[in-house]
Motif scaffolding. Structure first.
Motif, PDB file in Angstrom:
ATOM      1  N   GLY A   1     -36.183   7.962  -6.722  1.00 42.66           N
ATOM      2  CA  GLY A   1     -35.118   8.725  -6.076  1.00 42.66           C
ATOM      3  C   GLY A   1     -34.323   9.549  -7.066  1.00 42.66           C
TER       4      GLY A   1
ATOM      5  N   SER B   1     -34.341  13.616  -7.056  1.00 45.95           N
ATOM      6  CA  SER B   1     -33.095  14.326  -6.783  1.00 45.95           C
ATOM      7  C   SER B   1     -32.727  15.274  -7.916  1.00 45.95           C
TER       8      SER B   1
ATOM      9  N   PHE C   1     -30.332   8.489   5.868  1.00 50.00           N
ATOM     10  CA  PHE C   1     -31.378   7.486   5.700  1.00 50.00           C
ATOM     11  C   PHE C   1     -31.760   6.850   7.034  1.00 50.00           C
TER      12      PHE C   1
ATOM     13  N   TYR D   1     -33.997   9.443   8.624  1.00 52.51           N
ATOM     14  CA  TYR D   1     -35.230   9.564   7.834  1.00 52.51           C
ATOM     15  C   TYR D   1     -36.137   8.350   8.036  1.00 52.51           C
TER      16      TYR D   1
ATOM     17  N   LYS E   1     -39.690   8.205  10.025  1.00 58.24           N
ATOM     18  CA  LYS E   1     -40.848   7.726   9.281  1.00 58.24           C
ATOM     19  C   LYS E   1     -41.554   6.612  10.057  1.00 58.24           C
TER      20      LYS E   1
ATOM     21  N   VAL F   1     -43.155  14.532   5.258  1.00 62.47           N
ATOM     22  CA  VAL F   1     -42.013  14.042   4.486  1.00 62.47           C
ATOM     23  C   VAL F   1     -40.971  15.146   4.310  1.00 62.47           C
TER      24      VAL F   1
ATOM     25  N   GLY G   1     -37.251  14.871   6.036  1.00 68.26           N
ATOM     26  CA  GLY G   1     -36.149  14.870   5.069  1.00 68.26           C
ATOM     27  C   GLY G   1     -35.161  15.983   5.359  1.00 68.26           C
TER      28      GLY G   1
ATOM     29  N   PHE H   1     -36.894  14.034  -1.155  1.00 72.08           N
ATOM     30  CA  PHE H   1     -37.636  12.990  -0.441  1.00 72.08           C
ATOM     31  C   PHE H   1     -39.145  13.123  -0.694  1.00 72.08           C
TER      32      PHE H   1
ATOM     33  N   TYR I   1     -39.697  11.901  -4.217  1.00 72.78           N
ATOM     34  CA  TYR I   1     -39.423  10.465  -4.218  1.00 72.78           C
ATOM     35  C   TYR I   1     -40.592   9.667  -3.643  1.00 72.78           C
ATOM     36  N   GLU I   2     -41.082  10.088  -2.483  1.00 72.69           N
ATOM     37  CA  GLU I   2     -42.189   9.378  -1.839  1.00 72.69           C
ATOM     38  C   GLU I   2     -43.457   9.439  -2.696  1.00 72.69           C
TER      39      GLU I   2
END
Length: 312
Positions: A17, A21, A184, A187, A191, A207, A211, A288, A291-292
């Motif tokens: 994350g 970011s 979140f 999100y 998901k 994603v 996001g 996101f 991050y994923e």
């Protein structure tokens, strides 16, 4: 043993994350600079993001939109590391194998947000000051500052305004834990909907889109408080000294909201929303996505991909 597994899992999410970011914010940083100018400088006539950016570059130079990049990136990295770690650690500890629900995601997001705000607000106060330092304001009441860097800003703020000034804007920030919590919740909910057919890794487009949707809803719902947060962090709100020395009070927030609405109308509470949405939606969507992918690659490299998908 279970605590160690959960902690390591949370660490992977936290690092992913933070890296995601920081990369996303660097790409879209000029949009955030335009948003902050629109929020703080009430006398600026330019209303659109391109117009504000053109003004900044014309008056202050080509690199002006990236002023304050380093302190912002430092703050963002710390903030997202704390938030992602707390969110996933609390979620894993709370659920313990049970199915997640939107209400659970919201409560965990609020708890993680409170921890994040209390720990990282001084960093955000300093980076707001540094980001606006040297700017050409239309409001003559704004006093210029002279900080040589992050450490000097900390020292000067504590010396001139007191230790409590480092937590300016904490009250609206605590209210704004709803922003990442809502983000979140949406999100994670979207998901889960996309994975109804069974555990699978989402595509990059999926994603990115969920996001973006999650951040757009969260930002629009909480934007007036974000404006007040920026003004308080800048430290020149004109609020009574006895109220603003310590944590920002509910009365201070109320007065600032009313004064801004009285001066600019109700739409004044949403001044800069276009710039904020453009910046924050694109940044969150890219964040996101990165991050994923980073988390997925890390878990896959460790042979934990299947277990990771089942838990999340």
């Amino acid at each position: 043993m279970a605590a160690q597994v959960f902690s390591y899992d949370s660490l992977v999410h936290a690092v992913s994350g933070a890296v995601g970011s920081v990369t996303a914010m660097t790409v879209f940083f000029p949009l955030d600079s335009a948003r902050l100018r629109l929020q703080v400088d009430e006398n600026r006539k330019a209303r659109s993001t391109p117009a504000v950016l053109a003004e900044i570059i014309r008056e202050e130079g080509l690199l002006a939109p990236y002023r304050g990049w380093f302190p912002v990136i430092c703050s963002l990295c710390c903030s997202n590391f704390v938030y992602f770690y707390c969110f996933h650690y609390l979620k894993a500890s709370w659920l313990r194998g049970r199915q997640a629900a939107p209400s659970t995601d919201l409560l965990i997001g609020i708890a993680a947000g409170v921890v994040n705000v209390l720990v990282t607000t001084p960093l955000w106060v300093v980076n707001t000051r540094l980001k606006l330092q040297g700017s050409k304001f239309r409001n003559p009441d704004i006093r210029p500052t002279n900080y040589s860097g992050i450490l000097d800003a900390f020292v000067q703020i504590v010396h001139d305004e007191g230790l409590g000034a480092l937590w300016n804007g904490t009250f609206p920030s605590l209210l704004l834990v709803l922003n990442p919590a809502i983000q979140f919740m949406i999100y994670e909910g979207l998901k889960r909907q996309l994975r109804r057919g069974g555990p699978r890794e989402l595509s990059s487009v999926e994603v990115f889109l969920i996001g973006a949707v999650a951040k757009a809803v969260a930002t629009t719902a909480t934007y007036p408080l974000q404006t007040i947060q920026s003004i308080l962090r800048f430290g020149q709100s004109g609020a009574p000294t006895e109220r603003s020395k310590l944590l920002a009070s509910l009365q201070t927030v109320k007065c600032l909201l009313l004064n801004r609405a009285r001066k600019n109308g109700m739409l004044g509470l949403f001044k800069g929303l276009e710039a904020k949405l453009l910046q924050t939606v694109l940044t969150a969507a890219l964040m996101f996505l990165l991050y994923e992918k980073i988390a997925s690659c890390t878990f896959r490299a460790m042979g934990l991909s299947a277990q990771h998908l089942k838990r999340h």
